[in-house]
Scaffold this active site. Sequence first.
Site, PDB file in Angstrom:
ATOM      1  N   TYR A   1      -5.017   8.220  -6.470  1.00 21.64           N
ATOM      2  CA  TYR A   1      -4.035   7.216  -6.036  1.00 21.64           C
ATOM      3  C   TYR A   1      -4.309   6.810  -4.590  1.00 21.64           C
ATOM      4  O   TYR A   1      -4.323   5.624  -4.250  1.00 21.64           O
ATOM      5  CB  TYR A   1      -2.627   7.793  -6.176  1.00 21.64           C
ATOM      6  CG  TYR A   1      -1.527   6.947  -5.594  1.00 21.64           C
ATOM      7  CD1 TYR A   1      -1.038   5.839  -6.274  1.00 21.64           C
ATOM      8  CD2 TYR A   1      -0.964   7.270  -4.358  1.00 21.64           C
ATOM      9  CE1 TYR A   1      -0.014   5.057  -5.739  1.00 21.64           C
ATOM     10  CE2 TYR A   1       0.059   6.496  -3.820  1.00 21.64           C
ATOM     11  CZ  TYR A   1       0.523   5.391  -4.510  1.00 21.64           C
ATOM     12  OH  TYR A   1       1.530   4.628  -3.973  1.00 21.64           O
TER      13      TYR A   1
ATOM     14  N   SER B   1       0.852  -1.173   0.000  1.00 24.03           N
ATOM     15  CA  SER B   1       0.000   0.000   0.000  1.00 24.03           C
ATOM     16  C   SER B   1       0.895   1.232   0.000  1.00 24.03           C
ATOM     17  O   SER B   1       1.846   1.305  -0.777  1.00 24.03           O
ATOM     18  CB  SER B   1      -0.944  -0.039   1.204  1.00 24.03           C
ATOM     19  OG  SER B   1      -1.810   1.072   1.220  1.00 24.03           O
TER      20      SER B   1
ATOM     21  N   LYS C   1      -5.241   3.339  -2.404  1.00 26.06           N
ATOM     22  CA  LYS C   1      -4.396   2.848  -1.327  1.00 26.06           C
ATOM     23  C   LYS C   1      -5.140   2.799   0.009  1.00 26.06           C
ATOM     24  O   LYS C   1      -4.919   1.880   0.811  1.00 26.06           O
ATOM     25  CB  LYS C   1      -3.130   3.701  -1.216  1.00 26.06           C
ATOM     26  CG  LYS C   1      -2.206   3.587  -2.424  1.00 26.06           C
ATOM     27  CD  LYS C   1      -1.755   2.137  -2.659  1.00 26.06           C
ATOM     28  CE  LYS C   1      -0.707   2.041  -3.759  1.00 26.06           C
ATOM     29  NZ  LYS C   1      -0.258   0.652  -3.988  1.00 26.06           N
TER      30      LYS C   1
END
Length: 299
Positions: A148, A134, A152
């Site tokens: 993004y 992650s 994550k």
Amino acid sequence: MNNVWFITGSSRGLGRSLTEAVLAQGGRVAATARRPEQLADLVAQYGSQVLPLALDVTDHAQIAAAVAAAVAHFGRLDVVVNNAGFGITGAAEAYTEEQVRSQLETNLYAPIAVTRAVLPYLRRQGSGHILQISSIGGRVGNAGVSIYQAAKFGLSGFSEALAKEVASLGIRVTAVEPGGFRTDWAGASMAYAPTIDGYELVNQRAEYFASGNFVPLGDPAKAAQAMIDLVQHPHPPVHLVLGSEAAAFLRQADADRRAEFEQWLPVTLSTDHDEAENFFATEVGKLYQVKPQNQQAAE
């Protein structure tokens, strides 16, 4: 070490560093990449220790085939590393639909798909360790990387829930959450949304990444060794933060969240039904009470 590792995105970046370190220490690796010919030097050096496999992690049929091939070749899987992914920078409203979809497919849906594909094998073995690569961006939000970080945050949350789900099966799960490391994440692997005027902070961050002047603090070789050590530990964490920068960001974010939570707690508690008992007063709720630090120290 004679564990069998299954590593996605093993041809470059952190995945490459981890693959090299595992092989150098005697491990065996099913090394996947979009272009497995990029692993030819490892095959030449390590021979049967490494099995290069073509894998586009957004292709579910390829995922199933790669996992089956790895098990058929090595007989088992001990460590599964969901590493494949890429970054993207820009304002939330600026991303194209394709950019949003690609981020979620690669950085969230793909590791979930790989995890689901390997779980039947690990469950039958009664053992295994899944490492989800992650990011500290899965714990702390920052301007310019919202899409993004959406992926994550999802991956870290999935990993935390999954760890509880499979613990009784002998399977361990760790979300590895690095800060900046000296890979090509902010270089060749970085994509950008179109620029929109008015987002000065976001645009400055994009320019900085694109300039090549961003030099992260993290050493990928040290991160690789930390992960190798991690899978040997009898009680591995569910979350492993890597890098001093990441540690500083998380410590500040936790303090900010705690302060905000306490400030708004009266509003939080005011929304229970009038006929309901306050959860903290119940026997189960008492387990969630946080003792003052001085009381913890006294005990």
